[in-house]
Write an enzyme that holds these catalytic residues in place. Structure first.
Site, short mmCIF file in Angstrom:
data_model
loop_
_atom_site.label_atom_id
_atom_site.label_comp_id
_atom_site.label_asym_id
_atom_site.label_seq_id
_atom_site.Cartn_x
_atom_site.Cartn_y
_atom_site.Cartn_z
N LYS A 215 2.36 -3.83 7.17
CA LYS A 215 3.22 -3.95 5.49
C LYS A 215 3.62 -3.72 5.30
CE LYS A 215 -1.35 -4.45 3.32
NZ LYS A 215 -1.60 -5.99 3.12
N SER B 103 1.07 -0.99 0.11
CA SER B 103 -0.11 0.07 -0.19
C SER B 103 0.84 1.22 -0.13
CB SER B 103 -1.00 0.45 1.56
OG SER B 103 -1.81 1.34 1.60
N TYR C 72 -1.37 -0.82 10.65
CA TYR C 72 -2.27 -1.63 9.94
C TYR C 72 -0.67 -0.91 8.41
CZ TYR C 72 -3.25 -1.80 4.49
OH TYR C 72 -3.53 -2.08 3.78
#
Ligand code: NAD
Ligand code: UFG
Length: 350
Positions: A156, A128, A152
Site C-alpha cells: 500500500k 489503509s 501487505y
C-alpha cells in the site's frame, strides 16, 4: 443527484467495493465493474443490482492482464476509476510476499498504464491505516510518517508513493491532462448494508475481529480469542477506529465528486483518513455486540498477536474540511447491520 459520469470500479464484488457500488449508483453514476473473483462472488454484484434497481456491466478480468483491461476501457467511456482490487490478508502477505507485490503493486501499475493510454487520469485508491505502521501518538493525521510492518502494508505504501510520483512528474512537465488522485486511508471497516443483502464474506476462517465475532454468534466458530489483555488501553485490549462500511462507501462518492469538481488541468494527490475518530477496544466490541444482538459471544484471553499495535484511531478532520465527509453511523448501527447480514446469510453468498 444525477451524473453522466461512468466509473470503473476494480474489485467491485468485494466487501467494500460492493457497498461502494451501491452508493455510486444511488448518487447517479454509471458503473463498470472488473473483478477476478479471487476473494468474492458474482452474486454480490447481483445483489447490488437488486438493492439499487440498476444494471451495469461486469467483467471477470484480472487487473494484471493488460489487454483484457484495456478492452474494457475501449468498450466503455470511463471517466474515473475507483480501485479496490487487491489482496489484503496480512499473514498471507508474509507467507507470499511476491504474490502480494504482483497483485497489488504490479496490478496498480498495469491499471494506471492502461488508464493513461485511454486518457483517464482521475483515480480513487483504497489505502489503509496500516501505512502509519506503529503511530507515535493518536489521533493520527495524514502527515504522520509512513512505514510498514508487513508486505501487505508495504504494498500500500509503495502504491501511494508511485501515485504521488505520477503527480509530481505531471506537475514538472505541466501536463495538459494531469493525474488527479485521491488516496483513502481506511481505518477498520465493519458493518453491512441495512438491507442485509450484502456484507463481508470471508473465504476462510476470518482474520479480522468483526467477522470472527459474527461467525461465533451464528454458531460457525466456537469462541473468540482476544489477542492480549495487557495493552496500555482502558481495559487492556487493542483499540481501533471501527467505521461503518456504508459511511466508508460514501467517502468514495465525496472523493470522486471533488475530483470531478476541480479543473481538469489541476494536478492533485491527496490522502484522507476515513475513520470516525473514536476508538473502541476488543472487549467494547464484544460487549456491545452482545447488548445489540442478544447473542452470546464466548471468548478467552489469548497471547498478543505478533505485529499488532495497542491503539489506532484517526483524526478525520481533513476529509471533513476538504471532502465534506464525516462518518454518521455509530457502533450500535455497525453491529446491528453486521448481525442482520450474518444471520440472514450464515454461509455468506454461498
Ligand atoms: P475484498 O477482498 O473483499 O475485495 C477485493 C476485491 O478485489 C475482491 O473482490 C477480489 O476478488 C478482487 N481482486 C483481488 N485481486 C484482483 C485482481 N488482481 N484483479 C481483479 N480483481 C481482484 O477486500 P475489501 O475488504 O473489500 O478491500 C478492498 C480494498 O480496500 C483492498 O485494496 C484492501 O487492501 C483495502 N483495505 C481493506 C481494509 C479492510 O479491513 N477490509 C482496510 C484497509 C484497506
Ligand atoms: N483481534 C482479536 N481476535 C481476533 C481478531 C482480532 O482479539 O480473532 C483483535 C486484534 O488483536 C486487534 C483488533 O482485534 O486488537 C482488530 O483486529 P483486526 O484484525 O480486525 O484489524 P487490524 O486493526 O489488526 O487490521 C485491519 C486490517 C488491516 C488494516 C487495518 C487498518 O486487517 O489490513 O485494519 O485498516 F491495515
Amino acid at each position: 443527484m444525477t451524473s453522466n459520469n461512468t466509473i470503473l470500479v476494480t474489485g467491485g464484488a468485494g466487501y467494500i467495493g460492493s457497498h461502494t457500488c451501491v452508493e455510486l449508483l444511488q448518487a447517479g453514476f454509471d458503473l463498470v465493474v472488473v473483478d477476478n473473483f479471487s476473494n468474492s462472488k458474482p452474486e454480490a454484484l447481483q445483489r447490488v443490482m437488486q438493492i439499487t434497481g440498476r444494471e451495469f456491466a461486469c467483467y471477470a478480468v484480472d487487473i494484471t492482464h493488460t489487454e483484457a483491461l484495456s478492452q474494457v476501457f475501449t468498450d466503455h467511456p470511463i471517466d474515473a476509476v475507483v480501485h479496490f482490487a487487491g489482496l489484503k490478508a496480512v499473514g498471507e502477505s508474509c507467507a507470499k510476499p511476491a504474490w502480494y507485490y504482483r497483485n497489488n503493486v504490479y496490478g496498480t501499475q498495469v491499471l494506471t498504464e492502461v488508464m493513461a493510454e485511454h486518457h483517464v487520469k482521475r483515480l480513487v485508491f483504497s489505502s489503509s491505516a496500516t501505512v502509519y505502521g506503529e503511530p507515535k501518538s493518536v489521533p493520527i493525521t495524514e502527515d504522520f510518517p509512513l512505514s510498514a510492518t508487513n508486505p501487505y502494508g508495504r504494498s500500500k505504501w509503495f502504491i501511494e508513493s508511485m501515485l504521488s510520483d505520477f503527480v509530481d512528474a505531471d506537475r514538472l512537465q505541466h501536463a495538459n491532462q494531469p493525474w488527479q488522485i485521491s488516496v483513502l486511508r481506511y481505518f477498520n471497516p465493519i458493518g453491512a448494508h441495512k438491507s442485509g443483502l450484502i456484507g463481508e464474506d470471508p473465504k476462510d476462517i476470518p482474520n479480522n475481529l468483526m467477522p470472527y465475532i459474527s461467525q461465533v454468534a451464528v454458531g460457525k466458530l466456537k469462541q473468540l480469542s482476544v489477542f492480549g489483555d495487557d495493552y496500555p488501553t482502558h481495559d487492556g485490549t487493542g483499540v481501533r477506529d471501527y467505521i461503518h462500511v456504508v459511511d466508508l462507501a460514501k467517502g468514495h462518492v465525496k472523493a470522486l465528486e471533488k475530483l470531478f469538481n476541480q479543473a481538469q488541468e489541476t494536478t492533485d494527490w491527496q490522502a484522507y483518513n476515513l475513520g470516525t475518530g473514536q476508538g473502541y477496544s476488543v472487549l467494547d466490541l464484544v460487549k456491545t455486540f452482545i447488548e445489540v444482538t442478544g447473542q452470546d459471544i464466548p471468548y478467552q484471553i489469548a497471547p498478543r498477536r505478533p505485529g499488532d499495535i495497542a491503539i489506532c484511531y484517526a483524526d478525520p478532520t481533513k476529509a471533513w474540511r476538504e471532502l465534506g465527509w464525516q462518518a454518521q453511523l455509530d457502533l450500535t448501527a455497525m453491529l446491528a447491520d453486521t448481525w442482520r447480514w450474518q444471520s440472514s446469510n450464515p454461509d455468506g453468498y454461498a
